[in-house]
Write a protein that holds these residues in place. Structure first.
Motif, PDB file in Angstrom:
ATOM      1  N   GLU A   1       0.829  -1.207   0.000  1.00 34.11           N
ATOM      2  CA  GLU A   1       0.000   0.000   0.000  1.00 34.11           C
ATOM      3  C   GLU A   1       0.867   1.262   0.000  1.00 34.11           C
ATOM      4  O   GLU A   1       0.555   2.238  -0.693  1.00 34.11           O
ATOM      5  CB  GLU A   1      -0.925  -0.012   1.213  1.00 34.11           C
ATOM      6  N   LYS A   2       1.954   1.231   0.764  1.00 32.88           N
ATOM      7  CA  LYS A   2       2.842   2.389   0.796  1.00 32.88           C
ATOM      8  C   LYS A   2       3.494   2.606  -0.562  1.00 32.88           C
ATOM      9  O   LYS A   2       3.612   3.756  -1.024  1.00 32.88           O
ATOM     10  CB  LYS A   2       3.921   2.173   1.864  1.00 32.88           C
ATOM     11  N   ALA A   3       3.897   1.537  -1.225  1.00 31.06           N
ATOM     12  CA  ALA A   3       4.516   1.654  -2.547  1.00 31.06           C
ATOM     13  C   ALA A   3       3.542   2.260  -3.552  1.00 31.06           C
ATOM     14  O   ALA A   3       3.908   3.130  -4.352  1.00 31.06           O
ATOM     15  CB  ALA A   3       4.984   0.284  -3.019  1.00 31.06           C
ATOM     16  N   ALA A   4       2.289   1.803  -3.509  1.00 27.93           N
ATOM     17  CA  ALA A   4       1.290   2.323  -4.437  1.00 27.93           C
ATOM     18  C   ALA A   4       1.029   3.807  -4.198  1.00 27.93           C
ATOM     19  O   ALA A   4       0.942   4.606  -5.138  1.00 27.93           O
ATOM     20  CB  ALA A   4      -0.002   1.521  -4.315  1.00 27.93           C
ATOM     21  N   LYS A   5       0.915   4.194  -2.923  1.00 29.16           N
ATOM     22  CA  LYS A   5       0.666   5.596  -2.603  1.00 29.16           C
ATOM     23  C   LYS A   5       1.863   6.478  -2.942  1.00 29.16           C
ATOM     24  O   LYS A   5       1.696   7.683  -3.156  1.00 29.16           O
ATOM     25  CB  LYS A   5       0.327   5.729  -1.118  1.00 29.16           C
ATOM     26  N   SER A   6       3.051   5.874  -2.999  1.00 32.26           N
ATOM     27  CA  SER A   6       4.255   6.635  -3.335  1.00 32.26           C
ATOM     28  C   SER A   6       4.448   6.788  -4.842  1.00 32.26           C
ATOM     29  O   SER A   6       5.413   7.422  -5.278  1.00 32.26           O
ATOM     30  CB  SER A   6       5.491   5.950  -2.735  1.00 32.26           C
ATOM     31  N   GLY A   7       3.561   6.199  -5.632  1.00 24.30           N
ATOM     32  CA  GLY A   7       3.627   6.332  -7.085  1.00 24.30           C
ATOM     33  C   GLY A   7       4.450   5.278  -7.785  1.00 24.30           C
ATOM     34  O   GLY A   7       4.666   5.366  -8.998  1.00 24.30           O
ATOM     35  N   LEU A   8       4.915   4.255  -7.072  1.00 22.84           N
ATOM     36  CA  LEU A   8       5.671   3.182  -7.718  1.00 22.84           C
ATOM     37  C   LEU A   8       4.739   2.321  -8.564  1.00 22.84           C
ATOM     38  O   LEU A   8       3.589   2.071  -8.190  1.00 22.84           O
ATOM     39  CB  LEU A   8       6.364   2.319  -6.664  1.00 22.84           C
ATOM     40  N   THR A   9       5.227   1.883  -9.703  1.00 25.68           N
ATOM     41  CA  THR A   9       4.426   1.027 -10.580  1.00 25.68           C
ATOM     42  C   THR A   9       4.823  -0.440 -10.482  1.00 25.68           C
ATOM     43  O   THR A   9       4.131  -1.308 -11.015  1.00 25.68           O
ATOM     44  CB  THR A   9       4.562   1.491 -12.041  1.00 25.68           C
TER      45      THR A   9
END
Length: 315
Positions: free
Chosen positions: A94-102
């Motif tokens: 979830e943190k990766a997604a919110k940080s804009g990582l694809t």
């Protein structure tokens, strides 16, 4: 049925460093080449989450680099297969997604391979026997349609002067009653005429019990002053260890901080310039002042250590 009682929260590199390292060493497998995981295994540039049990003891951890590589996923052995691993990995995704990582990548040992695959990671390669490289493609976090306009910020309320202990106690309980998730306190020695009063204790107890995921953070500058003396707020903290955390400063500058403070997450504050005097000012909502004091508290809190004296003193 025994339901595991733990929580996952963001970790702070400085404050939680020893706990993160202890978890990594506790989770080492018998066939690992090195005996002890070295200090540089924890990257200060990475984002970490830590899992703690209801006694606030560290039980699991996981990190995410800025490039999207998951590292340091570990759980102490007695908490294996109780949902801690999945909770940590879910928080990292979830943190990766919110940080804009694809995309995020990971290397997993055999014990964690099934968990990664359950969360839709696909296997890329098998590097060494029992070690797998995996990856997960992330969907961009989109704004939900029809989201209502944000509520207008509450109006600032000019501060009032406080000239007596009874006025300070009344204002404090009002701030606690208005809080939703977090209360921050700085006190030299948990002044008995203030923090041992029934109205204060009931307000803190009600906040801790009735607000989900609530947290009272208390910074005590002189815990030694309580040596040999039972204090009802310490007793309450011992009964509610996951909701009330105690720390004490370690640096001389912080130990000598002369003021007292109570903050509510609803932008209210109570500030006493001299912690030995019953004079100060407060406002139930003054965002500019509250933000300034919250930043000060955060700096002191992150430099402080968990206050373990009360276990040894048997208060």
């Amino acid at each position: 049925m025994n339901i595991p009682d733990f929580r996952v929260e963001p970790a702070n590199y400085r404050a939680d460093y020893d706990d993160l390292l202890a978890i990594l060493n506790a989770d080492k497998q018998p066939d690992d080449e090195s005996d002890i995981i070295e200090a540089d295994s924890i990257n200060p540039q990475s984002i970490y989450f830590i899992a703690r049990d209801n006694q606030h003891l560290p039980i699991g951890s996981g990190g995410l680099t800025s490039e999207g590589f998951i590292e340091g996923l570990a759980v102490i052995p007695k908490w294996y297969n109780q949902g801690v691993e999945q909770a940590l990995l879910t928080a990292l995704i979830e943190k990766a997604a919110k940080s804009g990582l694809t995309e995020i990548k990971a290397q997993a040992v055999e014990r964690y391979k099934t968990l990664f695959e359950r969360l839709k990671f696909t296997r890329v390669t098998q590097n060494n026997p029992g070690v797998y490289s995996l990856s997960l493609t992330l969907e961009p976090v989109a704004q939900k349609p029809g989201r209502p306009d944000p509520k207008p910020a509450p109006e600032s309320i000019e501060p009032d002067k406080l000239e007596s202990l009874s006025a300070i106690l009344e204002a404090s309980t009002q701030l606690i009653a208005s809080a939703r998730r977090q209360i921050c306190i700085i006190s030299k020695d948990l002044e008995w005429p203030l923090y041992a009063q029934n109205s204060m204790l009931e307000a803190l107890k009600s906040f801790a019990i009735n607000n989900r995921n609530s947290l009272v953070m208390i910074l005590i500058q002189d815990p030694g002053a309580l040596n040999g003396r039972s204090h009802p707020l310490i007793d309450l903290a011992q009964r509610l260890p996951s909701a009330i955390q105690l720390r004490t400063p370690t640096e001389m500058e912080d130990l000598g901080y002369p003021s007292a403070l109570l903050l509510s997450d609803q932008r209210g504050y109570l500030f006493r310039l001299n912690n030995e005097q019953a004079k100060g000012d407060w406002s139930p909502c003054l965002p500019s002042r509250s933000k300034q004091l919250a930043e000060l508290f955060e700096r002191l809190w992150q430099r402080a250590r968990p206050c373990t004296e009360f276990r040894a003193l048997n208060l």
